[in-house]
Design an enzyme around this catalytic site. Structure first.
Site: not given
Ligand code: NAD
Length: 260
Positions: A142, A155
């Protein structure tokens, strides 16, 4: 671009991971999906990707906070696809609270899912990648891997840790045809972000309707959410042969946030 390759994408039932898994399948890779969600919807997703792209798509419900389950998922993927060429450590959760109120159980869960899971999956697949002299490790951290924001102690700590882990294994594995890189997205409108709007409003003492403008995108110079497809295209590039010399990097795709 990824024909004949096989990949595990953690947290690929939603958001960024789902976009990366779809892009990999479009590029001809076999894909192991992972994450939580409705069983029928996941099966429809799995079946549709297979049908539309003529690749093998499998699903593992492995909990990324469980090291044994992560190793079992890797073993299953190796058995199903014959090898694992690519892993994307993407699964992640978030919790927003002032440090003095931060629940220790949330700290533990965030460190386990957002950081330790990447270590366990890397450890599970590296011996076979090394033996075959080719591998791609993509870690989704991130902008919070590069910079901090208040109320996200666990985080920010985990995401900084992911970059350190990625750089270390990149250097260790560089002579084995294996790269490791970290993608650092700014805010992307996924369920993970939608869920934190109420908590951000509470922590900052502002109305929820001001959170997107005044908190989430306040440093993102472009003032637009990053798109899942943009991140997926970057992951495809990193996993292609053209990405061979790109290793140990932490690539910001954040609309200018971390250079603001
Ligand atoms: P999201 O909530 O849409 O998806 C998260 C995914 O992780 C889902 O498929 C969920 O089922 C899975 N997950 C959660 N806990 C789990 C576990 N214990 N075991 C297996 N799977 C698990 O989130 P996203 O926004 O797509 O985030 C994905 C990645 O991107 C994360 O690492 C997040 O930190 C990172 N990220 C997101 C953003 C944002 O703005 N959305 C920004 C920077 C980084």
């Amino acid at each position: 671009m990824l024909k004949g390759k096989s990949a595990i994408v953690t947290g690929s039932t939603s958001g960024i991971g789902l976009g990366i898994a779809q892009a990999f399948a479009r590029q001809g890779a076999d894909v192991m999906l992972n994450g939580f969600g409705d069983a029928d919807q996941i099966e429809t997703l799995r079946f549709t990707l297979e049908r539309d792209h003529g690749v093998k798509v499998r699903y593992s419900g492995a909990d990324m906070s469980d090291a044994a389950a992560i190793h079992a998922m890797a073993t299953t993927a190796q058995a199903e696809f014959g090898k694992v060429d690519i892993i994307v450590n993407n699964a992640g959760i978030q919790h927003v609270a002032p440090v003095e109120e931060f629940p220790p159980a949330k700290w533990d869960a965030i460190l386990a899912i957002n950081l330790a899971a990447a270590f366990h999956l890397i450890q599970a697949v590296v011996p076979d990648m090394k033996a075959r002299g080719w591998g791609r490790i993509v870690n989704v951290a991130s902008a919070h891997g590069l910079t901090a924001s208040p109320f996200k102690a666990a985080y920010v700590a985990a995401k900084h840790g992911v970059i350190g882990l990625s750089k270390t294994v990149a250097i260790e594995l560089a002579e084995h045809g294996i790269t490791s890189n970290t993608i650092c997205p700014g805010y992307v409108k996924t369920p993970l972000v939608e869920k934190q709007i109420a908590d951000q409003a509470r922590a900052h003492g502002i109305p929820p309707e001001h959170v997107v403008r005044d908190v989430l995108l306040s440093h993102q110079a472009r003032k637009e959410f990053v798109q899942v497809d943009e991140l997926a295209a970057l992951a495809v590039f990193l996993c292609s042969d053209a990405g061979a010399s790109m290793t140990a990097t932490a690539i910001a795709m954040d609309g200018g946030w971390t250079q603001h």
